[in-house]
Design an enzyme around this catalytic site. Sequence first.
Site, PDB file in Angstrom:
ATOM      1  N   SER A 116       0.837  -1.199   0.000  1.00  0.00           N
ATOM      2  CA  SER A 116       0.000   0.000   0.000  1.00  0.00           C
ATOM      3  C   SER A 116       0.878   1.259   0.000  1.00  0.00           C
ATOM      4  O   SER A 116       1.649   1.469  -0.934  1.00  0.00           O
ATOM      5  CB  SER A 116      -0.981  -0.035   1.171  1.00  0.00           C
ATOM      6  OG  SER A 116      -1.990   0.935   1.009  1.00  0.00           O
ATOM      7  N   HIS A 119      -8.583   1.028  -1.262  1.00  0.00           N
ATOM      8  CA  HIS A 119      -8.370   0.057  -2.337  1.00  0.00           C
ATOM      9  C   HIS A 119      -9.682  -0.459  -2.921  1.00  0.00           C
ATOM     10  O   HIS A 119      -9.832  -1.639  -3.215  1.00  0.00           O
ATOM     11  CB  HIS A 119      -7.477  -1.095  -1.850  1.00  0.00           C
ATOM     12  CG  HIS A 119      -6.125  -0.643  -1.400  1.00  0.00           C
ATOM     13  ND1 HIS A 119      -5.198  -0.109  -2.267  1.00  0.00           N
ATOM     14  CD2 HIS A 119      -5.555  -0.606  -0.163  1.00  0.00           C
ATOM     15  CE1 HIS A 119      -4.114   0.227  -1.591  1.00  0.00           C
ATOM     16  NE2 HIS A 119      -4.314  -0.055  -0.311  1.00  0.00           N
TER      17      HIS A 119
END
Length: 309
Positions: free
Chosen positions: A94, A199
């Site tokens: 991430s 996401h």
Amino acid sequence: MKVAYVFPAQGSQRVGMGRDLYDNFASARAAFDQADEALGFPLSRLCFEGPEAELLQTINAQPALVTVSYACLKAAQEVTNDGLPPPAFVAGHSVGEYTAVAVAGVLDFATVVCLTRERGRLMYEAGLRQPGGMVAIIGLDQALLAEVCDQTGTWMANINCPGQLVISGVMENLTKAAGLAKAKGARRTIPLSVSGAFHTPLMQTAVDGLSEIITALPFGDPLVPIVANTTAQPMTNAEQVKAEILRQFGKGVQWQPSIEYMVNDGVSTFIEIGPGQVLSGLIRRINKDVKTINIGDASAIKNLINPSP
């Protein structure tokens, strides 16, 4: 020995992180000072002293993690006189992918720190517009969880390792999904402390905002391939990285496939650089035969030149 460097995600932050680096290594101190100057406020003090509630905010946690991870690498290179094994690949989970972007020379460190602060701000604001969250699902097969997501309007946000997956979506749907996952055999469901449905397509306003920002930035080709979160494939040019930075908002992190790709390409040692040991734990669950090394604080860095018996 083929080596990869990996960099941790939001969630690994803690008050006090990086202080021993700042106190012991000139190169780490320079990184913190550079971040403070680029942002126009003392991020270093927030890392070292808190308050915790402020450090946990997405807008602060993301640049803080990138800064500490980058400072760790610089300190390790300092004590080994650049003798740290060079990586065949770099990757980050991430926001850790942004650390990889800086380390690979795609953008300079100061630019990446500012970019991650904007990323954190945009993700937080997207979460206000489209409230949501994330839930870790422990002990359920990926195919079964995909069925759960299809039935509940949620998304697979992180494929971390066998038996550890994360879903994302609006709260009402996450509650339904967690219940259905347990009915299908999940051992545990753990709500994560995040400010939105990261996401997923619910982050589209963040994509739009960051797209405007990155058009003006001088992206270069990576000096070392970056394994992308969303495809688990190496990125070797600037346009691939630019596309990934935007795509990553709305797509799941393919961490397990990323590690498997690097192992299949011959990587036998993963060096986790930054706070905590989350990624090392995931990697060992993905492949028990690879070696993991953690470089997250001053003692670990000093151990590079004077290994413990």
